[in-house]
Design an enzyme around this catalytic site. Sequence first.
Site, PDB file in Angstrom:
ATOM      1  N   LYS A 246       0.837  -1.208   0.000  1.00  0.00           N
ATOM      2  CA  LYS A 246       0.000   0.000   0.000  1.00  0.00           C
ATOM      3  C   LYS A 246       0.870   1.256   0.000  1.00  0.00           C
ATOM      4  O   LYS A 246       0.662   2.189  -0.786  1.00  0.00           O
ATOM      5  CB  LYS A 246      -0.906  -0.002   1.223  1.00  0.00           C
ATOM      6  CG  LYS A 246      -1.792   1.235   1.338  1.00  0.00           C
ATOM      7  CD  LYS A 246      -2.212   1.517   2.759  1.00  0.00           C
ATOM      8  CE  LYS A 246      -1.063   2.152   3.536  1.00  0.00           C
ATOM      9  NZ  LYS A 246      -1.477   2.639   4.869  1.00  0.00           N
ATOM     10  N   CYS A 326     -26.313   7.974   3.556  1.00  0.00           N
ATOM     11  CA  CYS A 326     -25.504   7.575   2.408  1.00  0.00           C
ATOM     12  C   CYS A 326     -26.385   7.496   1.169  1.00  0.00           C
ATOM     13  O   CYS A 326     -27.494   6.936   1.199  1.00  0.00           O
ATOM     14  CB  CYS A 326     -24.837   6.234   2.662  1.00  0.00           C
ATOM     15  SG  CYS A 326     -23.810   5.650   1.293  1.00  0.00           S
ATOM     16  N   CYS A 332     -26.393  -0.457  -2.093  1.00  0.00           N
ATOM     17  CA  CYS A 332     -25.325  -1.146  -1.358  1.00  0.00           C
ATOM     18  C   CYS A 332     -25.880  -2.415  -0.733  1.00  0.00           C
ATOM     19  O   CYS A 332     -26.874  -2.370   0.009  1.00  0.00           O
ATOM     20  CB  CYS A 332     -24.750  -0.241  -0.278  1.00  0.00           C
ATOM     21  SG  CYS A 332     -23.468  -1.032   0.740  1.00  0.00           S
TER      22      CYS A 332
END
Length: 387
Positions: A246, A326, A332
């Site tokens: 990362k 959201c 989702c």
Amino acid sequence: MSSPYFMQSSSVLARRGSQSAGSSPADSLRSKLTSRRKYDTVKVEAEEARINELGPSSAPLLTGIRLEHIHQLPAQVKTEPAPVKNPHGRRRRQLTVEYDRDDGVSPMKTENWEPPEWKKQLGFIREMRSSRDAPVDNMGAEKCHDTEAPAHVRRFQVLVSLMLSSQTKDQVTATAMQKLRAHGCTVENILATDDETLGKLIYPVGFWRNKVKYVKLTSAMLQKEYGGDIPNTVEGLVRLPGVGPKMAHLAMDIAWDQVSGIGVDTHVHRISNRLGWLKKLSKNPEETRKALEEWLPRELWSEINWLLVGFGQQVCLPVNPLCSVCLNQYSCPSAHKNSPAKKPKAEPSHTSNQKSTFKIKTEPQPETAVKDEMASKELTSLKYIIS
């Protein structure tokens, strides 16, 4: 003899005698053998030409074959079978099977998998991140280096900030980098600083003792092998102590302005699994990175990190995600499923007393019974003294 039969046979004999009057039987036989030999020679030349066209692989077929039988060779070399006669009287059509030659590898058609509504979800995340007021926007690795320092010093500070940010909030990392920059965040100054002083400068970042060792070892390696600069490849970056995939991909993007892969931290890992952006749930960020890079367009690799990190810091929280605000709550698959269930209401006191009494009755505890008996005796004696 005047019989017609004898007259016919004599005419036949006379006709045959006239045809062969100019040659003897030996000459006739010799001419036949010569013509036969010429015929065989022509056949041999024809077959040699045919074999040359077939190639060297057909040469072993000639072993043990006599010249006088060479005219039979075409039947052996012939590769196409004769058509089979249909018993019903109709002639069958021969089918020809053709294959694509690709060096022995048969092409396989593969369809690229992608989440069904990822473009719509990404658009909503961009809309929710339009203000850019998350901690990563103001205190991330892109904001922690000295913009006026030399190029190699800026790149080194980017790498140090990424090393300190592991399992640490951006606010804590930014504060540690401010103190390091005031002290002098260069390879030479880090190597000249003792571990105790360096630990006080970066405290309280997560695992600060280990990070002191990693920063010192990395600085020594950079000075020895790279002249104080950082490597410009992922392979070179992951060789440094305390630097993982990362950090390497983010360092390539921020420090070298090269997109080598997706920087996946805990936020990107968590949100990618929640949104269903992976074929199957991944166990760690590295698996998530590989799965995302299989389908996500490369032009989005640099943007996706800061988008999802800020989204995870403000909306899609690790605990108690704000699914109700959201924009992706209707698409989702994990919406309203990651929030913990409501705590049960407290039961009345009498109910709890009954339960505790029931436990005492059903689960005898000798020591507790003795203590209760002694307490009752002391209470009785105290009442007697008071009275």
